[in-house]
Design an enzyme around this catalytic site. Structure first.
Site, short mmCIF file in Angstrom:
data_model
loop_
_atom_site.label_atom_id
_atom_site.label_comp_id
_atom_site.label_asym_id
_atom_site.label_seq_id
_atom_site.Cartn_x
_atom_site.Cartn_y
_atom_site.Cartn_z
CG ASP A 133 -1.71 1.23 1.42
OD1 ASP A 133 -2.01 1.89 0.41
OD2 ASP A 133 -2.04 1.56 2.58
CG ASP A 169 -6.11 2.73 0.42
OD1 ASP A 169 -5.13 1.97 0.54
OD2 ASP A 169 -6.74 2.85 -0.66
CG ASP A 185 -1.38 1.60 -3.81
OD1 ASP A 185 -0.16 1.40 -3.97
OD2 ASP A 185 -1.83 2.31 -2.89
CG ASP A 208 -5.79 -12.89 -13.63
OD1 ASP A 208 -6.57 -13.45 -14.43
OD2 ASP A 208 -5.43 -13.39 -12.56
CG ASP A 250 -10.27 -16.42 -13.83
OD1 ASP A 250 -9.55 -16.91 -12.96
OD2 ASP A 250 -11.52 -16.35 -13.74
#
Length: 540
Positions: free
Chosen positions: A25, A29, A33, A102, A203
């Protein structure tokens, strides 16, 4: 640095999987990210990996932690912006690292614009983007069950129809039989290719040819037709790496998916080895023997040699931590993590390292209130309804639940393991005070440096990429040993996958061979220490 212009570069590569929500992070938060990933690129470069596979970072309501995409062309604000993604691609490339995205092309979020339009009426152009069947409330078209529990059909009273979803109701399946759907998805792929990504992980891609009327999901009648068309219209010939997640693949199908002509994918994820310790469901264990594991690995190594390509992995975002599953996450955590690494990375195929695997991160036995995964939460309710006690249900979740892999990355012994300055979205594993990257980098004998050495060997020894496979001592309950020959070299891997000493006389042909790697110092003659791993190489 990896030359991404070289044909089949991915055969020499090692790929690192990142679960972005739990990696790093940057803004306090509590959620990982893209800027956080950028801040850790030097660490990944030091490890030596060639590409990063990011679990989905697209716009999503997060019903299934990002595998429910509401906009394929937008980055979810929790992860950053499109400019952050472009910066990640650029900064990673400067370090010789490619980015794999992905893509979830089997289904969307129920909040995707297409599905919101589809709900407006049967005559809406987007209605046929999804799979609908007429019916009566309370009487689904058939008895198919969703992977995450409950029926695979959800009733929409306004339309007088059911829609099909193999996973959660918030993840309606796309209708690949509609050519407009396929063209929309191909456009998505081309748009990301234009941004400079190095490849894609697809996926549950073996389910896009489904026929729910026949209760067929994987390996449907038009699957190969769809996959070849996707290849022709998108990444075919682009020298990208593509890996399809194919739970239903056998060796014959995997040869088709990863054929050297490049007509479908570079490789697939198959899961034969990873279900050997599961019973009728993933929650019900069954004994797994080392001979059974070795036999399965040998079949795939020999079955795809020269006519396909293997992906090599012990861990991913859906699987428990391997050191807790098949190793010893107590007193021998480091040694068993190293042994499992050597056993896998000596094989033919492209190795995948899941974040924290290179540190020997372990499972985390959290109480129900600290679980975040929709599959585990639904499984708890289902198992209790079937008569399991609370202790039995939680033991199953602790053993194989997906939250084990999704705990935040352990960077340091400090507050929140160095993952965030805020409140983490998911509880940090308490053992981060001992198991963390800072400690690993300071210890020459750590799991990290074993992975670093294995990655380097794959780039310098041709046998790792080219060699065939011969299994030794197939019935041995402790030792996994094999020989690979190719590229003018012979490689011997000898690994004790047990907590007891094991007899292993060095084969005569490797007497005097170079010892490439030894996880516990100088080998003892004729024996392997508990969880010891050795790699020998000689010229041929």
């Amino acid at each position: 640095m990896m030359d991404f212009t070289k044909k089949d570069w991915w055969k020499r590569a090692v790929i690192y999987q990142i679960y972005p929500k739990s990696f790093q992070d940057s803004d306090g938060d509590g959620i990982g990210d893209l800027p956080g990933i950028i801040s850790r690129l030097d660490y990944l470069q030091k490890l030596g990996v060639d590409a990063l596979w990011l679990c989905p970072v697209f716009a999503s309501p997060q019903a299934d932690n990002g595998y429910d995409i509401s906009d394929y062309r937008a980055i979810d604000p929790m992860f950053g912006t499109m400019e952050d993604m472009r910066a990640l691609i650029r900064e990673a490339k400067a370090r010789g690292i490619g980015i794999l995205l992905d893509l979830v092309l089997n289904h969307t979020s129920d909040r995707h614009r297409w599905f919101r339009e589809a709900l407006k009426g049967r005559d809406n152009p987007f209605h046929d983007y999804y799979i609908w069947r007429d019916g009566e409330p309370g009487t689904p078209p058939n008895g198919m069950k969703a992977t995450f529990g409950g029926p695979a059909w959800t009733w929409v009273p306004e339309l007088g129809q059911y829609y099909f979803h193999q996973f959660a109701p918030q993840q309606p399946d796309l209708n690949w039989a509609n050519p407009k759907v396929r063209q929309e998805l191909y456009g998505v792929i081309r748009s990301w290719m234009a941004e400079g990504v190095a490849g894609f992980r697809l996926d549950v891609i073996d389910q896009v040819g489904k026929d729910p009327d026949l209760e067929v999901t994987a390996n449907g009648p038009r699957l190969l037709e769809f996959l070849r068309e996707m290849n022709r219209e998108t990444f075919g010939g682009a020298n990208l790496v593509t890996v399809g997640e194919t739970w239903g693949a056998n060796i014959e199908r995997a040869r088709q998916y990863s054929a050297p002509d490049g007509s479908i994918f570079s490789m697939v994820f198959q899961f034969e080895q990873m279900v050997l310790d599961q019973g009728p469901s993933k929650w019900e264990p069954r004994p797994m023997t080392l001979p059974a594991l070795k036999k399965s690995i040998a079949r795939w190594q020999q079955g795809l040699h020269g006519c396909g390509w293997n992906s090599l992995f012990w861990n991913n975002h859906d699987l428990p931590r391997i050191v807790s599953r098949w190793g010893d996450d107590g007193a021998c955590r480091v040694q068993s993590a190293q042994a499992l690494a050597v056993a896998l990375h000596g094989l033919q195929g492209t190795p995948y390292i899941y974040q924290g695997e290179e540190l020997g991160m372990t499972n985390a036995a959290y109480p129900l209130a600290d679980l975040r995964d929709i599959e585990s939460l639904n499984a708890y309710k289902d198992l209790r309804a079937r008569g399991w006690s609370d202790a039995e249900a939680m033991a199953a979740i602790h053993r194989v639940g997906r939250d084990n892999a999704r705990t935040p990355m352990q960077w340091s012994a400090g507050p929140n393991a160095g993952f965030t300055a805020g409140t983490p979205w998911m509880r940090i594993n308490p053992n981060h005070t001992a198991v963390n990257a800072e400690a690993a980098l300071a210890d020459p004998g750590s799991v990290f440096y074993t992975y670093q050495k294995l990655i380097a060997l794959r780039k310098t020894c041709p046998v790792f990429v080219e060699g065939d496979f011969t299994l030794l001592c197939p019935e041995d309950e402790q030792v996994f040993a094999y020989v690979r020959r190719g590229g003018g070299q012979a490689l011997l891997a000898a690994v004790n996958l047990s907590g007891r000493p094991a007899a292993f006389p060095l084969p005569e042909e490797f007497s005097g061979a170079e010892l490439l790697l030894a996880t516990q110092g100088s080998p003892a003659p004729g024996a392997l220490r508990p969880w010891e791993a050795l790699l020998y190489c000689k010229k041929e």
